[in-house]
Design a protein around this motif. Structure first.
Motif, PDB file in Angstrom:
ATOM      1  N   ILE B 102      90.378 -72.462 119.628  1.00 33.29           N
ATOM      2  CA  ILE B 102      91.317 -72.990 120.633  1.00 33.29           C
ATOM      3  C   ILE B 102      92.642 -72.245 120.623  1.00 33.29           C
ATOM      4  CG2 ILE B 102      90.293 -75.281 120.761  1.00 33.29           C
ATOM      5  CD1 ILE B 102      92.513 -76.307 118.989  1.00 33.29           C
ATOM      6  N   MET B 113      89.959 -82.699 129.152  1.00 31.23           N
ATOM      7  CA  MET B 113      89.993 -84.159 129.089  1.00 31.23           C
ATOM      8  C   MET B 113      89.073 -84.756 130.148  1.00 31.23           C
ATOM      9  SD  MET B 113      93.828 -85.525 128.288  1.00 31.23           S
ATOM     10  CE  MET B 113      93.553 -87.214 128.824  1.00 31.23           C
TER      11      MET B 113
ATOM     12  N   MET C   1      82.418 -80.593 122.215  1.00 31.27           N
ATOM     13  CA  MET C   1      83.110 -81.800 122.665  1.00 31.27           C
ATOM     14  C   MET C   1      82.369 -83.048 122.197  1.00 31.27           C
ATOM     15  SD  MET C   1      84.799 -81.589 126.413  1.00 31.27           S
ATOM     16  CE  MET C   1      83.386 -80.908 127.226  1.00 31.27           C
ATOM     17  N   LYS C   2      83.114 -84.004 121.752  1.00 32.24           N
ATOM     18  CA  LYS C   2      82.485 -85.235 121.282  1.00 32.24           C
ATOM     19  C   LYS C   2      82.079 -86.095 122.467  1.00 32.24           C
ATOM     20  CE  LYS C   2      84.392 -86.420 116.809  1.00 32.24           C
ATOM     21  NZ  LYS C   2      85.236 -87.444 116.199  1.00 32.24           N
ATOM     22  N   LYS C   3      81.130 -86.977 122.202  1.00 32.53           N
ATOM     23  CA  LYS C   3      80.693 -87.891 123.261  1.00 32.53           C
ATOM     24  C   LYS C   3      81.721 -88.997 123.462  1.00 32.53           C
ATOM     25  CE  LYS C   3      75.733 -87.342 123.415  1.00 32.53           C
ATOM     26  NZ  LYS C   3      75.209 -86.812 122.141  1.00 32.53           N
ATOM     27  N   ILE C   4      81.890 -89.386 124.705  1.00 34.84           N
ATOM     28  CA  ILE C   4      82.801 -90.494 124.990  1.00 34.84           C
ATOM     29  C   ILE C   4      82.131 -91.804 124.585  1.00 34.84           C
ATOM     30  CG2 ILE C   4      83.816 -91.805 126.893  1.00 34.84           C
ATOM     31  CD1 ILE C   4      84.412 -89.105 128.191  1.00 34.84           C
ATOM     32  N   MET C 172      92.282 -93.007 129.366  1.00 36.69           N
ATOM     33  CA  MET C 172      92.931 -91.717 129.148  1.00 36.69           C
ATOM     34  C   MET C 172      92.985 -91.365 127.664  1.00 36.69           C
ATOM     35  SD  MET C 172      95.974 -91.614 132.039  1.00 36.69           S
ATOM     36  CE  MET C 172      97.155 -91.785 130.780  1.00 36.69           C
ATOM     37  N   LEU C 175      89.587 -90.264 126.529  1.00 33.74           N
ATOM     38  CA  LEU C 175      89.305 -88.900 126.989  1.00 33.74           C
ATOM     39  C   LEU C 175      90.053 -87.877 126.136  1.00 33.74           C
ATOM     40  CD1 LEU C 175      89.411 -89.283 130.870  1.00 33.74           C
ATOM     41  CD2 LEU C 175      87.423 -88.784 129.459  1.00 33.74           C
ATOM     42  N   PHE C 176      91.289 -88.215 125.834  1.00 32.44           N
ATOM     43  CA  PHE C 176      92.100 -87.345 124.979  1.00 32.44           C
ATOM     44  C   PHE C 176      91.479 -87.232 123.589  1.00 32.44           C
ATOM     45  CE2 PHE C 176      95.056 -88.035 121.454  1.00 32.44           C
ATOM     46  CZ  PHE C 176      95.684 -86.795 121.386  1.00 32.44           C
ATOM     47  N   LYS C 178      88.511 -87.557 122.566  1.00 31.90           N
ATOM     48  CA  LYS C 178      87.244 -86.848 122.471  1.00 31.90           C
ATOM     49  C   LYS C 178      87.353 -85.410 122.978  1.00 31.90           C
ATOM     50  CE  LYS C 178      85.144 -90.344 120.686  1.00 31.90           C
ATOM     51  NZ  LYS C 178      86.215 -91.318 120.716  1.00 31.90           N
ATOM     52  N   SER C 179      88.536 -84.982 123.365  1.00 31.41           N
ATOM     53  CA  SER C 179      88.696 -83.597 123.804  1.00 31.41           C
ATOM     54  C   SER C 179      89.268 -82.772 122.650  1.00 31.41           C
ATOM     55  CB  SER C 179      89.630 -83.521 125.006  1.00 31.41           C
ATOM     56  OG  SER C 179      90.966 -83.613 124.583  1.00 31.41           O
ATOM     57  N   PHE C 180      89.376 -81.475 122.851  1.00 33.57           N
ATOM     58  CA  PHE C 180      89.878 -80.608 121.785  1.00 33.57           C
ATOM     59  C   PHE C 180      91.339 -80.889 121.465  1.00 33.57           C
ATOM     60  CE2 PHE C 180      91.648 -78.302 125.304  1.00 33.57           C
ATOM     61  CZ  PHE C 180      92.732 -77.642 124.781  1.00 33.57           C
ATOM     62  N   LEU C 181      92.040 -81.537 122.403  1.00 29.02           N
ATOM     63  CA  LEU C 181      93.467 -81.808 122.179  1.00 29.02           C
ATOM     64  C   LEU C 181      93.695 -82.632 120.917  1.00 29.02           C
ATOM     65  CD1 LEU C 181      94.713 -82.631 125.753  1.00 29.02           C
ATOM     66  CD2 LEU C 181      95.352 -80.672 124.353  1.00 29.02           C
ATOM     67  N   TYR C 183      91.952 -82.589 118.290  1.00 31.05           N
ATOM     68  CA  TYR C 183      91.817 -81.699 117.131  1.00 31.05           C
ATOM     69  C   TYR C 183      93.040 -80.817 116.978  1.00 31.05           C
ATOM     70  CZ  TYR C 183      87.020 -83.142 116.809  1.00 31.05           C
ATOM     71  OH  TYR C 183      85.903 -83.891 116.668  1.00 31.05           O
ATOM     72  N   LYS C 184      93.508 -80.339 118.124  1.00 27.52           N
ATOM     73  CA  LYS C 184      94.689 -79.464 118.072  1.00 27.52           C
ATOM     74  C   LYS C 184      95.825 -80.203 117.353  1.00 27.52           C
ATOM     75  CE  LYS C 184      97.638 -76.797 121.163  1.00 27.52           C
ATOM     76  NZ  LYS C 184      97.854 -76.365 122.543  1.00 27.52           N
ATOM     77  N   LYS C 186      95.527 -82.765 115.331  1.00 28.36           N
ATOM     78  CA  LYS C 186      95.185 -83.040 113.928  1.00 28.36           C
ATOM     79  C   LYS C 186      95.320 -81.798 113.058  1.00 28.36           C
ATOM     80  CE  LYS C 186      92.753 -87.340 114.356  1.00 28.36           C
ATOM     81  NZ  LYS C 186      91.526 -88.114 114.387  1.00 28.36           N
TER      82      LYS C 186
END
Lengths: 287, 250, 313
Positions: B102, B113, C1-4, C172, C175-176, C178-181, C183-184, C186
């Motif tokens: 990333i 998202m 990507m993780k599952k919602i 929201m 969604l956040f 489970k997205s790469f955000l 991880y970013k 963390k």
């Protein structure tokens, strides 16, 4: 000029609280958000001993101080020692929890009202160049400075004090050399509570005592410690006095309600310009 | 590829590096050797932007990268591993590898998202799997990071760096703490990377490892370059022998 | 990507709908509404502490700024409340950017002190600028809340609005998460050193997160002000920030459900204890202490462990 005298009075209390922060920080790396509650407890104890049990002052003070040591040690045993994952955030949080419990218990025990403690020495006004101090304020300054000096002597001269400093420099090395680090930490909390209670006792006749008193004095003491450089003994004292004088100055030129805001504004500036504090040294970072 | 020009840095009066100059040629393996405290890791930290040098200049592909912040240096195409491992224990192995991707790709936050770029994320999963196979850590992917042996963690760091498709890979003591078997696997891996066109610059103590892999060797002592050349040249250099065997207090 | 986690989202939706259908008592409904406000704030706190590693003890201030700005601009310039809330949220985001710019370079104790100081300054201003805020006795001149010409009034109508807002927020957040955000953030929390070396502009990321979270908190505050119909500084002081910290930690930091669970428990708690009202503060502190000492991952963490164990058996 009067603001300097009133500033030194409140500043010497901030200095005592800052010392409490520094002693705990140096031996454990913890910021004790309950430091202000010790000050409140000091006021409450002296009120109880003097006004409720009618014990004479010369006996009430030693009893209160002894209780302070016990409270500090219990504080360590109950809250700090038990934390399983002692990272910075958890340790900050557990002291916040402890502060809330102490404040809540104080409200249950002593109620919500402001309690009145009468002066320890006869009231008089002593004039100084450019201003004056009341006898009670003078007592606050004298006791605070005396406490700070005796504490610094304790750290410099006594073998126990040296063990404290060894812990500060390197916990691992200290424990290898036979210093019981856990024991020192317990004592650090004892001394910090002791300092808080001293501050609480001397200010009680001036500010009186309410269960919520600990919050503001604790935060300002923390601010003073940061101002002087976290962990720096005389830096904490100087930070306390400076903060008191700044605050007195702002209160003299602006509506006094804004006083508290300016104390924190100064801190924000100091943190921005010199995060290590006015008298602190920058710590080398190991990558 | 990388050009170090007259780099110096002092820490409170102590000259940690003094007029250090050398080149890391394209598509080569260059090793930086020297006794403990010679300034090797300090130089690594200057190249990657964690320390600011007092004087001198660092060029990467004829681009001045002196004193750029670390993230910008990474964006130019320099990735690294760490001497003291820097893996994130709270996350799984593939999650750790995500960091290498990333930071480089900078995927769109909003699209991710709202899941509008799932084909991209599928390719990311593939890349991660491929890289785990390449570095031989695929069988550890479901284990907790704090249960992994040291060698696997080092490979994890290597995989993370490779995933960002670096032009230059900096390895900080890659062989330290590995057994002979693991070292051989590492030699194979580094050779593979070189064949893929990645230039490698490493700090290393293990002379066998250096002799097998390195095309060029630079030797530092007390913050100064005392010798540079091929391994054979360095080995016979009297200054180098003195630095390692002589009166150093390291 | 993780599952919602659709099951989680569905459960939340179900609870929100059932609450509306089953609770007819206005007083209980009002407690649920307060709980939803708290849940959003605690979740925002959680994004800062649990994901990014930013300890902000000034979140109460952003909540208050949202509330005061929304009602003051609406009252003095005749702006419609929904626009006023958006403006307040935007302003708060900008202010967080300005405050975060110097302070987010700090860590741990220092950051805690700086954010706490900011909170104190705002609290003092709310109290002292009586000509604008009404001072300690509070601000009363709050217009009726309208949304696209519809007026929203009363517990039942407000519940629908706040619950919808809450659900959008949770979606929201999920969604956040489970997205790469997630991880970013963390990565930044766990190792700034590694994140920097891998191309993450830590400062910028932290600053944007801090500002966005402040904007959401302020939006929430604006809605709160119109719902409550009366605001005073004590609702936004240091204690409120500590309450948010308590909710996030008791619920469990670093997960979507943490702040929600914590807020639900700690909002409901005082209601069950009206008989021992005086002990509320003590119990609050005990909750926090017991969680930190015995359940470092909070109740959500405990729940996950139990579920995980059963699944593996």
């Amino acid at each position: 000029m009067q603001f300097i005298y009133s500033g030194i009075t409140s500043g010497s209390i901030f200095a005592l609280v800052a010392l409490g922060f520094n002693i705990i920080y140096n031996t454990t790396g913890i910021i004790n958000f309950a430091q202000g509650e010790f000050v409140m407890i000091g006021g409450m104890l002296i009120y109880t001993l003097l006004s409720i049990y009618g014990i004479p002052l010369f006996m009430a003070v030693p009893v209160a101080l002894l209780l302070a040591l016990i409270i500090g040690i219990l504080f360590d045993k109950i809250f700090i020692k038990l934390v399983k994952v002692p990272n910075e955030i958890n340790l900050i949080t557990v002291t916040i929890a402890a502060a809330t419990i102490i404040r809540g218990l104080a409200m249950v025990i002593w109620g919500r009202n402001t309690l009145n403690v009468s002066g320890y020495i006869p009231y008089s006004v002593i004039s100084f160049p450019g201003g004056s101090l009341t006898s009670n304020s003078l007592l606050v300054i004298a006791v605070s400075l005396l406490t700070a000096f005796s504490l610094s002597l304790f750290f410099k001269k006594s073998s126990l004090g040296k063990a404290f400093r060894a812990c500060y420099n390197d916990k691992m090395a200290a424990s290898i050399c036979g210093v019981d680090v856990g024991h020192i930490r317990m004592l650090a909390f004892g001394i910090a509570a002791f300092l808080g209670v001293v501050a609480g006792i001397v200010t009680a006749p001036i500010t009186y005592v309410t269960y919520t008193d600990g919050v503001m004095v604790g935060l300002k003491g923390f601010a003073a410690a940061i101002l002087g450089g976290l962990g720096n003994f005389w830096g904490g004292v100087a930070g306390g006095l400076l903060l008191g004088i700044f605050e007195g100055f702002f209160a003299s030129i602006l509506p006094s309600g804004y006083k508290d805001a300016f104390a924190f504004l100064i801190i924000l500036f100091v943190l921005f310009l010199r995060p290590m504090g006015l008298f602190g040294k920058k710590k080398a970072e190991r990558l | 590829m990388l050009q170090i020009n007259q780099v110096s840095i002092t820490f409170g009066g102590l000259k940690a590096l003094e007029n250090v100059s050398f080149k890391v040629p394209d598509n080569s393996i260059t090793a930086l050797i020297g006794p403990n405290g010679a300034g090797k890791t300090t130089l690594f930290n200057i190249i990657t932007g964690f320390l600011k040098n007092n004087t001198g200049q660092i060029e990467f592909e004829n681009d001045d990268i002196t004193n750029l912040p670390p993230y910008k240096i990474f964006e130019k195409g320099i990735a690294r591993t760490f001497q003291n491992l820097n893996v994130i224990k709270e996350l799984s192995l593939p999650e750790n590898l995500l960091l290498g991707i990333i930071g480089k790709d900078k995927p769109s936050a909003l699209k991710s998202m709202l899941r509008l770029n799932s084909s991209y994320w599928n390719s990311v999963t593939e890349r991660i799997n491929e890289c785990m196979v390449l570095t031989g850590i695929q069988e550890w992917q479901n284990k907790k990071v704090n249960e992994m042996p040291y060698g696997i963690l080092k490979n994890l760091e290597m995989a993370r760096a490779i995933l960002s498709y670096p032009k230059l890979l900096l390895l900080d003591e890659p062989a330290a703490g590995l057994n002979n078997n693991e070292k051989e696997i590492l030699i194979e891996l580094v050779t593979k990377l070189k064949n893929r066109g990645i230039t490698i610059f490493m700090v290393e103590h293990d002379m066998n490892f250096v002799s097998t892999l390195a095309d060029n060797v630079v030797c530092l002592n007390y913050g100064r370059v005392i010798a540079k050349g091929t391994y054979q040249e360095i080995r016979n250099n009297s200054e180098v022998i003195k630095a390692y065997l002589g009166d150093t207090d390291a | 990507m993780k599952k919602i986690n659709y099951l989680f989202l569905f459960t939340i939706l179900l609870i929100l709908v059932l609450t509306k259908l089953l609770i007819k008592n206005e007083y209980y409904l009002s407690i649920v509404i307060f709980g939803l406000f708290n849940a959003i704030n605690a979740s925002c706190f959680n994004i800062l502490l649990g994901y990014t590693g930013i300890i902000s003890l000034g979140q109460g201030a952003f909540y208050g700024i949202g509330a005061y700005c929304a009602v003051i601009t609406a009252a003095s310039y005749g702006i419609s409340p929904s626009i006023a809330i958006l403006m307040a949220s935007f302003f708060s985001g900008i202010l967080a950017f300005v405050v975060g710019y110097p302070t987010l370079r700090l860590h741990g104790h220092y950051l805690a002190m700086a954010t706490l100081g900011f909170g104190m300054i705002i609290y003092v201003f709310m109290n002292e600028m009586a000509f604008l805020t009404g001072g300690p006795s509070g601000f009363l001149d709050i217009n009726k809340f309208t949304l696209l010409g519809m007026s929203i009034y009363g517990e039942s109508e407000f519940y629908i609005f706040v619950a919808s807002m809450f659900f959008v927020f949770v979606v929201m957040f999920e969604l956040f998460d489970k997205s790469f955000l997630a991880y970013k953030l963390k990565f930044i929390k766990e190792s700034e050193f590694a994140s920097k070396s891998f191309g993450i502009n830590i400062f910028r990321t932290k600053l944007l997160t801090f500002s966005l979270v402040a904007a959401i908190t302020a939006f929430n505050g604006g809605v709160y002000a119109y719902y409550a119909g009366f605001i005073s500084p004590v609702s936004f002081n240091f204690h409120y920030s500590i309450q948010l910290l308590t909710m996030a930690i008791v619920g469990g930091v670093g997960s979507v459900s943490g702040g929600i669970v914590g807020a639900a428990i700690l909002t409901a708690l005082p209601e069950f204890m009206t008989a021992i009202e005086d002990y509320e503060m003590v119990l609050y502190g005990l909750f926090l202490a017991v969680t930190i000492i015995f359940l470092p991952e909070g109740l959500s963490g405990l729940f996950k462990k139990i579920v995980g164990k059963n699944a593996s058996n």
